[in-house]
Motif scaffolding. Sequence first.
Motif, short mmCIF file in Angstrom:
data_model
loop_
_atom_site.label_atom_id
_atom_site.label_comp_id
_atom_site.label_asym_id
_atom_site.label_seq_id
_atom_site.Cartn_x
_atom_site.Cartn_y
_atom_site.Cartn_z
N GLN A 51 -31.29 16.94 -2.82
CA GLN A 51 -31.75 16.67 -1.46
C GLN A 51 -30.99 15.51 -0.83
N VAL A 52 -30.74 14.47 -1.63
CA VAL A 52 -29.98 13.33 -1.12
C VAL A 52 -28.55 13.74 -0.82
N ARG A 53 -27.97 14.60 -1.66
CA ARG A 53 -26.60 15.07 -1.43
C ARG A 53 -26.52 15.85 -0.11
N ILE A 54 -27.51 16.66 0.18
CA ILE A 54 -27.51 17.43 1.43
C ILE A 54 -27.56 16.50 2.63
N VAL A 55 -28.40 15.47 2.56
CA VAL A 55 -28.48 14.52 3.67
C VAL A 55 -27.15 13.79 3.85
N ALA A 56 -26.56 13.35 2.75
CA ALA A 56 -25.28 12.64 2.83
C ALA A 56 -24.20 13.54 3.43
N ALA A 57 -24.18 14.81 3.03
CA ALA A 57 -23.20 15.74 3.59
C ALA A 57 -23.39 15.94 5.08
N ALA A 58 -24.65 16.00 5.52
CA ALA A 58 -24.92 16.15 6.95
C ALA A 58 -24.45 14.94 7.74
N LEU A 59 -24.65 13.75 7.19
CA LEU A 59 -24.16 12.53 7.86
C LEU A 59 -22.65 12.52 7.94
N ARG A 60 -21.99 12.92 6.85
CA ARG A 60 -20.52 12.99 6.84
C ARG A 60 -20.02 13.99 7.87
N ASP A 61 -20.62 15.18 7.90
CA ASP A 61 -20.13 16.23 8.78
C ASP A 61 -20.38 15.90 10.25
N ARG A 62 -21.50 15.24 10.53
CA ARG A 62 -21.75 14.85 11.92
C ARG A 62 -20.73 13.82 12.38
N ALA A 63 -20.41 12.85 11.51
CA ALA A 63 -19.41 11.84 11.86
C ALA A 63 -18.06 12.50 12.11
N GLY A 64 -17.70 13.49 11.27
CA GLY A 64 -16.43 14.17 11.46
C GLY A 64 -16.39 15.01 12.71
N ALA A 65 -17.52 15.64 13.06
CA ALA A 65 -17.55 16.50 14.23
C ALA A 65 -17.45 15.72 15.53
N THR A 66 -17.96 14.48 15.53
CA THR A 66 -17.94 13.69 16.76
C THR A 66 -16.70 12.81 16.86
N ASP A 67 -15.91 12.73 15.77
CA ASP A 67 -14.71 11.89 15.75
C ASP A 67 -15.03 10.44 16.11
N GLY A 68 -16.23 10.02 15.83
CA GLY A 68 -16.60 8.64 16.15
C GLY A 68 -16.75 7.82 14.89
N VAL A 69 -16.96 6.53 15.06
CA VAL A 69 -17.25 5.67 13.92
C VAL A 69 -18.72 5.89 13.54
N PRO A 70 -19.01 6.32 12.31
CA PRO A 70 -20.39 6.62 11.96
C PRO A 70 -21.24 5.35 11.94
N PRO A 71 -22.49 5.45 12.39
CA PRO A 71 -23.37 4.30 12.20
C PRO A 71 -23.60 4.07 10.72
N VAL A 72 -23.99 2.89 10.36
CA VAL A 72 -24.25 2.57 8.96
C VAL A 72 -25.37 3.47 8.43
#
Length: 233
Positions: A41-62
Amino acid sequence: MAEPVDDALAELALVADLDHDRATRRGYPEAVYCEPKTPDQVRIVAAALRDRAGATDGVPPVALFTRASDEHARAVLDVLPDARWEPQARLVAWPPQPPAPTGGRVVVVAAGTSDLPVAHEAALTAGYLGRATDLVVDVGVAGLHRITRHLGTLRAARAVVVVAGMDGALPGVVAGLVAAPVVAVPTSVGYGASFGGIAALLTMLNACAPGIGVVNIDNGYGAGHLAAQIAAP
């Protein structure tokens, strides 16, 4: 064939509903509390955070993953290999470098070495939320003269976090020495009559020095977050 981002979102819908806009709305991002979650479950959340940061081409929030076990940390590092794992604090942070500090300074005080895991959690949280942070260790009331060596550091703080188990008396002492608000954190450290931190919690709630706020037992994340908000620019 489904895109990787779509696959991650489909998996995420079965696990969590991430509040991606919290950083915009409140100024601070959502944290992921790992302890009751499975590593998958934690891996899925981490992947979603990674993919959202990549899709927006922005600096991810902490992103902070709190109360993480070794297995949780490995799951995060599988998909965020540059994340920072702090095993003593049981915290994983991504991106690995905290933001440049702004606002006032947060000082975290640990009464004893046994309180350090919670103190480190508080200090890292405040640091990743953008505050300059100092850590003062092993200054409990059994050797009360030790706290006086750090008065300059304590009095330069905008907020002070005091972490203590056993009798939990140290926050009241510190609050009598400084002008800044004190965030008191009871820990579950102590012998039988400490009742897993309840004795320290009650002492802190009954402290006679004004300007003390008390968080839950062992809640270093909550203390660090509150201190970061108090010390905001």
